[in-house]
Design a protein around this motif. Structure first.
Motif, PDB file in Angstrom:
ATOM      1  N   THR A   1       0.841  -1.205   0.000  1.00  0.00           N
ATOM      2  CA  THR A   1       0.000   0.000   0.000  1.00  0.00           C
ATOM      3  C   THR A   1       0.871   1.248   0.000  1.00  0.00           C
ATOM      4  N   ARG A   2       2.185   1.056   0.161  1.00  0.00           N
ATOM      5  CA  ARG A   2       3.114   2.182   0.079  1.00  0.00           C
ATOM      6  C   ARG A   2       4.462   1.640  -0.365  1.00  0.00           C
ATOM      7  N   ALA A   3       5.268   2.537  -0.896  1.00  0.00           N
ATOM      8  CA  ALA A   3       6.593   2.115  -1.358  1.00  0.00           C
ATOM      9  C   ALA A   3       7.470   1.798  -0.145  1.00  0.00           C
ATOM     10  N   GLN A   4       8.364   0.855  -0.300  1.00  0.00           N
ATOM     11  CA  GLN A   4       9.329   0.529   0.743  1.00  0.00           C
ATOM     12  C   GLN A   4      10.722   0.508   0.119  1.00  0.00           C
ATOM     13  N   PRO A   5      11.692   1.283   0.559  1.00  0.00           N
ATOM     14  CA  PRO A   5      11.508   2.324   1.559  1.00  0.00           C
ATOM     15  C   PRO A   5      10.625   3.450   1.034  1.00  0.00           C
ATOM     16  N   PRO A   6       9.987   4.167   1.961  1.00  0.00           N
ATOM     17  CA  PRO A   6       9.030   5.190   1.526  1.00  0.00           C
ATOM     18  C   PRO A   6       9.694   6.385   0.848  1.00  0.00           C
ATOM     19  N   ALA A   7      10.961   6.660   1.158  1.00  0.00           N
ATOM     20  CA  ALA A   7      11.653   7.808   0.545  1.00  0.00           C
ATOM     21  C   ALA A   7      13.094   7.426   0.256  1.00  0.00           C
ATOM     22  N   ASP A   8      13.725   8.162  -0.685  1.00  0.00           N
ATOM     23  CA  ASP A   8      15.163   7.972  -0.894  1.00  0.00           C
ATOM     24  C   ASP A   8      15.846   8.240   0.443  1.00  0.00           C
ATOM     25  N   ASN A   9      16.779   7.367   0.825  1.00  0.00           N
ATOM     26  CA  ASN A   9      17.453   7.602   2.101  1.00  0.00           C
ATOM     27  C   ASN A   9      18.890   7.141   2.037  1.00  0.00           C
ATOM     28  N   SER A  10      19.637   7.541   3.051  1.00  0.00           N
ATOM     29  CA  SER A  10      21.077   7.302   3.016  1.00  0.00           C
ATOM     30  C   SER A  10      21.413   5.887   3.461  1.00  0.00           C
ATOM     31  N   ALA A  11      22.338   5.246   2.754  1.00  0.00           N
ATOM     32  CA  ALA A  11      22.792   3.914   3.130  1.00  0.00           C
ATOM     33  C   ALA A  11      24.009   3.985   4.045  1.00  0.00           C
ATOM     34  N   MET A  12      24.464   5.194   4.350  1.00  0.00           N
ATOM     35  CA  MET A  12      25.705   5.375   5.124  1.00  0.00           C
ATOM     36  C   MET A  12      25.558   6.540   6.089  1.00  0.00           C
TER      37      MET A  12
ATOM     38  N   THR B   1      30.335  23.511   2.519  1.00  0.00           N
ATOM     39  CA  THR B   1      29.720  24.094   3.714  1.00  0.00           C
ATOM     40  C   THR B   1      28.585  23.193   4.183  1.00  0.00           C
ATOM     41  N   VAL B   2      28.587  22.856   5.466  1.00  0.00           N
ATOM     42  CA  VAL B   2      27.538  21.981   6.001  1.00  0.00           C
ATOM     43  C   VAL B   2      26.338  22.852   6.377  1.00  0.00           C
ATOM     44  N   VAL B   3      25.240  22.690   5.641  1.00  0.00           N
ATOM     45  CA  VAL B   3      24.085  23.579   5.835  1.00  0.00           C
ATOM     46  C   VAL B   3      22.941  22.921   6.598  1.00  0.00           C
ATOM     47  N   SER B   4      22.992  21.611   6.771  1.00  0.00           N
ATOM     48  CA  SER B   4      21.919  20.970   7.541  1.00  0.00           C
ATOM     49  C   SER B   4      22.440  19.656   8.114  1.00  0.00           C
ATOM     50  N   GLU B   5      21.695  19.151   9.069  1.00  0.00           N
ATOM     51  CA  GLU B   5      22.063  17.874   9.685  1.00  0.00           C
ATOM     52  C   GLU B   5      20.796  17.031   9.748  1.00  0.00           C
ATOM     53  N   ILE B   6      20.855  15.798   9.242  1.00  0.00           N
ATOM     54  CA  ILE B   6      19.643  14.965   9.162  1.00  0.00           C
ATOM     55  C   ILE B   6      19.904  13.622   9.850  1.00  0.00           C
ATOM     56  N   PRO B   7      19.664  13.544  11.165  1.00  0.00           N
ATOM     57  CA  PRO B   7      19.763  12.235  11.820  1.00  0.00           C
ATOM     58  C   PRO B   7      18.595  11.339  11.391  1.00  0.00           C
TER      59      PRO B   7
ATOM     60  N   TRP C   1      14.058  14.925   9.020  1.00  0.00           N
ATOM     61  CA  TRP C   1      14.096  15.192   7.584  1.00  0.00           C
ATOM     62  C   TRP C   1      14.438  16.642   7.381  1.00  0.00           C
ATOM     63  N   SER C   2      14.848  17.015   6.165  1.00  0.00           N
ATOM     64  CA  SER C   2      15.162  18.405   5.855  1.00  0.00           C
ATOM     65  C   SER C   2      14.630  18.742   4.474  1.00  0.00           C
TER      66      SER C   2
ATOM     67  N   THR D   1      22.607   7.047   8.518  1.00  0.00           N
ATOM     68  CA  THR D   1      22.022   5.900   7.823  1.00  0.00           C
ATOM     69  C   THR D   1      20.515   5.844   8.064  1.00  0.00           C
ATOM     70  N   GLY D   2      19.774   5.725   6.992  1.00  0.00           N
ATOM     71  CA  GLY D   2      18.308   5.590   7.090  1.00  0.00           C
ATOM     72  C   GLY D   2      17.580   6.917   7.044  1.00  0.00           C
ATOM     73  N   ALA D   3      18.304   8.037   7.159  1.00  0.00           N
ATOM     74  CA  ALA D   3      17.629   9.345   7.119  1.00  0.00           C
ATOM     75  C   ALA D   3      17.277   9.694   5.677  1.00  0.00           C
ATOM     76  N   PRO D   4      16.116  10.354   5.453  1.00  0.00           N
ATOM     77  CA  PRO D   4      15.725  10.711   4.086  1.00  0.00           C
ATOM     78  C   PRO D   4      16.672  11.753   3.487  1.00  0.00           C
ATOM     79  N   LEU D   5      16.941  11.605   2.196  1.00  0.00           N
ATOM     80  CA  LEU D   5      17.797  12.562   1.494  1.00  0.00           C
ATOM     81  C   LEU D   5      17.115  13.915   1.421  1.00  0.00           C
ATOM     82  N   PRO D   6      17.878  14.982   1.390  1.00  0.00           N
ATOM     83  CA  PRO D   6      17.252  16.275   1.128  1.00  0.00           C
ATOM     84  C   PRO D   6      16.673  16.283  -0.282  1.00  0.00           C
ATOM     85  N   PRO D   7      15.726  17.174  -0.595  1.00  0.00           N
ATOM     86  CA  PRO D   7      15.121  17.166  -1.925  1.00  0.00           C
ATOM     87  C   PRO D   7      16.125  17.518  -3.009  1.00  0.00           C
ATOM     88  N   GLY D   8      15.799  17.170  -4.240  1.00  0.00           N
ATOM     89  CA  GLY D   8      16.660  17.547  -5.365  1.00  0.00           C
ATOM     90  C   GLY D   8      17.287  16.346  -6.030  1.00  0.00           C
TER      91      GLY D   8
END
Ligand code: AMP
Ligand code: MG
Length: 429
Positions: free
Chosen positions: A40-51, A83-89, A93-94, A108-115
């Motif tokens: 009923t939904r994509a798995q994983p639900p969003a692009d996310n980091s493997a590292m 330059t580090v502009v955000s932090e996504i544990p 999400w950001s 690891t496992g946090a969603p990628l920023p958009p783009g």
């Protein structure tokens, strides 16, 4: 006399699917799924980091790959300072779109920023410097270290089909979809009736010439292995009254097994009682050893199986006839014992006109692919050790009575020793 295939076809014709019930996923292990399940939904639900590392635009760092080749570590200050502009544990999400020259610290496992055009560089390939990070090394191109939305399950994809016996990874798929309950087949209740004046439950004193009831226990185990629930209905003595009384306890069962009393002995009254109770029976001789005498039909509208009394015969008959029927009642797709081909370790003599199911030990060959098989010694239909020591049944067809060492044979894996178990258990010897 019927062939085993003919007898199996008749038995399967009696088996109708039982109903279904809802079940918590953790209780569903080993149960038979009764519905097709779609994501009923994509798995994983969003692009996310493997590292654990930094997300950035590949275009900012691509030249590092050509400078050094993938995986070559740069020395000193060589690299790209971002330059580090955000932090996504993980768990956050950001929405901050990364511009050229920018990076997001990401776990690891946090969603990628958009783009588009992003890549994740693992932390070990960076140097953290306050609000900036030096990227010293990069891997492959765009998308590296990124797990894509839907790469495990696309939305709408069927990920489990009706008839599947649920296994541990399936429970993870269900939970990853947020599913808490599934519809599974009910486990058929199988009544088990022992017969014989000489048969007693273990734990009771044993009069001279009598035996303890071993078959009911083995068959109860086989019923459970087949995903059904045994209901032990007791021992009927070899009299019409006693058989009548015990056979009247079958209410609430989905199928009934009786043990013994179906051959041509003076006290084999099972068929008479069944006729009296209005069951529709066929008494067969099946061209199989062990397990020639057999009775099947219906009793009070449910499938009934009259198994021979000899211990090995009763179990081998169960595996050829009752188990496939119970699996069919549960909507299973594979009804028969799994088979493999093997090379016989020694010569083997049987008799023509019968399918011999000889108890054997299957082993992987020491060198090369494939298996060898040897038999487990004396094969009398009362010798339970022949089955206890075995992990397979060697099938010697009706038209063969002698096989030389090295002959290729088809073996049926016993249901409690699957191929992998046979391999790991036997490799050590
Ligand atoms: P029958 O088919 O009743 O003539 O039984 C054939 C053989 O199987 C006899 O030696 C019986 O004693 C034996 N037998 C029958 N029922 C059982 C049982 N429940 N457990 C162990 N042996 C049995
Ligand atoms: Mg008997």
């Amino acid at each position: 006399m019927l062939t085993v295939e003919q007898a199996q076809a008749r038995v399967l014709a009696l088996a109708r699917p039982v109903g279904a019930e809802r079940c918590w996923i953790d209780a569903a292990l080993g149960r038979v799924l009764a519905e097709d399940l779609r994501a009923t939904r994509a798995q994983p639900p969003a692009d996310n980091s493997a590292m654990d590392g930094y997300a950035m635009l590949w275009s900012d760092v691509a030249h590092l790959a050509s400078d050094h080749g993938c995986g070559d570590e740069a020395e000193g200050d060589h690299g790209v300072l971002l330059t580090v502009v955000s932090e996504i544990p993980a768990g956050s999400w950001s929405d901050r779109i990364l511009e050229p020259g920018e990076a997001a610290k990401i776990m690891t496992g946090a969603p990628l920023p958009p783009g588009d055009g992003l890549v994740v560089v693992m932390r070990e390939w960076t140097d953290e410097r306050g609000d900036t990070v030096l990227i010293k090394q990069v891997g492959a191109g765009v998308g590296h270290n990124i797990r894509n939305a839907g790469e495990d399950l696309a939305e709408g994809a069927t990920y489990l089909e009706a008839g599947r016996v649920l296994q541990p990874p399936d429970l993870a798929l269900l939970a990853s979809q947020g599913v808490t309950q599934v519809t599974v087949r009910r486990q058929p209740v199988v009544g088990i009736i022992s017969t014989g004046d000489e048969v007693h439950e273990p734990g009771n004193p044993l009069p001279r010439g009598h035996i303890w009831n071993s078959n009911a226990h083995a068959l109860g185990g086989l019923v459970r292995e087949a995903g059904a629930t045994p209901r032990y209905l007791g021992i009927a003595r070899d009299s019409m009254e006693s058989l009548r009384e015990v056979f009247s306890r079958v209410e609430g069962c989905d199928a009934v097994i009786s043990i013994g009393g179906v051959s041509v002995g003076d006290y084999d009254f099972v068929k008479d009682v069944l006729a009296e109770l209005g069951g529709e029976q066929e008494f067969w001789k099946v061209a199989m050893r062990p397990g020639k005498p057999n009775a099947s039909g219906t009793l009070a509208g449910m499938p009934y199986f009259g198994l021979p009394g000899n211990p090995v015969s009763s179990m081998v008959s169960f595996m050829q006839f009752v188990r496939p029927a119970l699996l069919k009642m549960q909507g299973r797709n594979e009804l028969f014992l799994e088979t493999v081909d093997a090379e016989l370790e020694h010569e083997l003599s049987t008799r023509k006109r019968f399918l011999f199911l000889v108890r054997g030990v299957l082993k992987p060959k020491r060198a090369g692919l494939g298996y060898t098989v040897s038999t487990t010694g004396p094969q009398g239909s009362g010798i339970m050790r022949s089955l206890s020591l075995a992990n397979c049944l060697v099938a010697v067809p009706e038209d063969i009575d002698k096989l030389p060492a090295g002959a290729r044979v088809r073996v049926q894996l016993l249901p409690w020793t699957r191929r992998a178990q046979a391999e790991s258990a036997l490799r050590q010897d």
